[in-house]
Design a protein around this motif. Structure first.
Motif, mmCIF file in Angstrom:
data_model
loop_
_atom_site.group_PDB
_atom_site.id
_atom_site.type_symbol
_atom_site.label_atom_id
_atom_site.label_comp_id
_atom_site.label_asym_id
_atom_site.label_seq_id
_atom_site.Cartn_x
_atom_site.Cartn_y
_atom_site.Cartn_z
ATOM 1 N N THR A 50 0.832 -1.203 0.000
ATOM 2 C CA THR A 50 0.000 0.000 0.000
ATOM 3 C C THR A 50 0.864 1.249 0.000
ATOM 4 O OG1 THR A 50 -1.773 -1.161 1.176
ATOM 5 C CG2 THR A 50 -1.789 1.243 1.255
ATOM 6 N N ILE A 51 1.901 1.248 0.821
ATOM 7 C CA ILE A 51 2.799 2.410 0.881
ATOM 8 C C ILE A 51 3.499 2.605 -0.459
ATOM 9 C CG2 ILE A 51 4.921 3.291 1.946
ATOM 10 C CD1 ILE A 51 3.945 1.927 4.566
ATOM 11 N N LYS A 52 3.908 1.508 -1.092
ATOM 12 C CA LYS A 52 4.548 1.608 -2.403
ATOM 13 C C LYS A 52 3.579 2.182 -3.433
ATOM 14 C CE LYS A 52 7.314 -1.036 -5.727
ATOM 15 N NZ LYS A 52 6.648 -0.499 -6.928
ATOM 16 N N ALA A 53 2.319 1.764 -3.375
ATOM 17 C CA ALA A 53 1.323 2.281 -4.310
ATOM 18 C C ALA A 53 1.116 3.784 -4.112
ATOM 19 C CB ALA A 53 -0.002 1.535 -4.134
ATOM 20 N N ILE A 54 1.167 4.241 -2.873
ATOM 21 C CA ILE A 54 0.990 5.664 -2.585
ATOM 22 C C ILE A 54 2.179 6.474 -3.077
ATOM 23 C CG2 ILE A 54 0.848 7.374 -0.723
ATOM 24 C CD1 ILE A 54 -0.709 5.243 0.895
#
Length: 270
Positions: A61-65
């Motif tokens: 999720t953090i990578k997607a953000i």
């Protein structure tokens, strides 16, 4: 007696198709860039906390953000185990130094809530200290918010069946072996200890000024999109006016001559 199908539990939605996911993610990435420009322009301070069980999808999720924004604005904090010196400090001290300044979005990949989760479940911290933390955390977070920080706290919720599937996948996938630690295996066996710790944490720290937001992440793609959309809704922003980009003319070669230099090009296997 004929069974009424309306009594059946609702069917789980299909896993989101990659094509649909990538199309929506592209749209949300463009909105995150607009948010980034707004944060810098208005010198906003944003702190986003991600917690959840192992394999719940925090890293993805953090990578997607952060995939399409500047790391100088969206700063990820993933602290290792405390050093001997840090163990002697006030508990929140090592986290406070990473809080955002004006024009920054700081994302904590696990946070001060380690004390209410892994430290408690694994017995790293005495119970009285955990209880004290649960009393103090809402007061500290109120101080953050009153100082002008927008604080968003996300708990990523994964089912026990899906956690099992993901851990088994990590064990058989050479690309993911680094994600499988002895602590992961130990925590897997303590599912209900973690459930009790989570419940206590929510009861003590789900405050009006810093509520917990829960995202279901059995379908990672849906979970990521839902979280990104939610945080965009929770941080008011506007699209800043920009001049249309026009590339200038490139200068003429003039007297420039390509050098006769033995550049060490890497071997082109592909």
């Amino acid at each position: 007696m004929k069974r009424d199908k309306r009594d059946d539990p609702p069917a789980e939605p299909e896993k989101m198709k990659r094509k649909d996911y990538e199309a929506e993610l592209e749209r949300l990435h463009a909105e995150l860039v607009k948010l980034q420009l707004w944060v810098v322009e208005k010198q906003l301070k944003v702190c986003i906390v991600f917690e959840g069980r192992d394999t719940a999808g925090k890293g993805g999720t953090i990578k997607a953000i952060t995939d399409r924004v500047s790391p100088r604005v969206f700063r990820v904090v993933a602290l290792p185990a405390p050093t001997d010196r840090e163990k002697t400090q006030m508990y929140m001290q090592r986290y406070i130094q990473h809080m955002p300044s004006g024009g920054e979005v700081v994302i904590f990949d696990r946070s001060w809530y380690n004390r209410a989760g892994v430290e408690r479940v694994m017995g790293f911290t005495p119970e009285p200290m955990v209880r004290r933390f649960l009393q103090i955390a809402p007061l500290m977070e109120k101080g953050f918010v009153e100082s002008g920080i927008t604080l968003l706290k996300y708990w990523l919720e994964v089912s026990d069946e899906e956690q099992t599937r993901r851990l088994e996948q990590r064990a058989s996938d050479g690309r993911k072996l680094w994600k499988l630690t002895p602590m992961d295996l130990e925590s897997y066996g303590r599912w209900y200890d973690y459930s009790r710790a989570r419940d206590d944490m929510f009861a003590a720290t789900d405050s009006p000024h810093a509520p917990w937001y829960v995202a279901r992440t059995d379908d990672k793609r849906r979970g990521r999109l839902n979280i990104i959309r939610h945080l965009l809704e929770k941080i008011p922003y506007e699209e800043l006016p920009r001049e249309k980009v026009k590339l200038p003319k490139r200068q003429k070669r003039g007297d420039y001559v390509d050098p006769d230099y033995p550049f060490k090009y890497i071997k082109e296997h592909y």
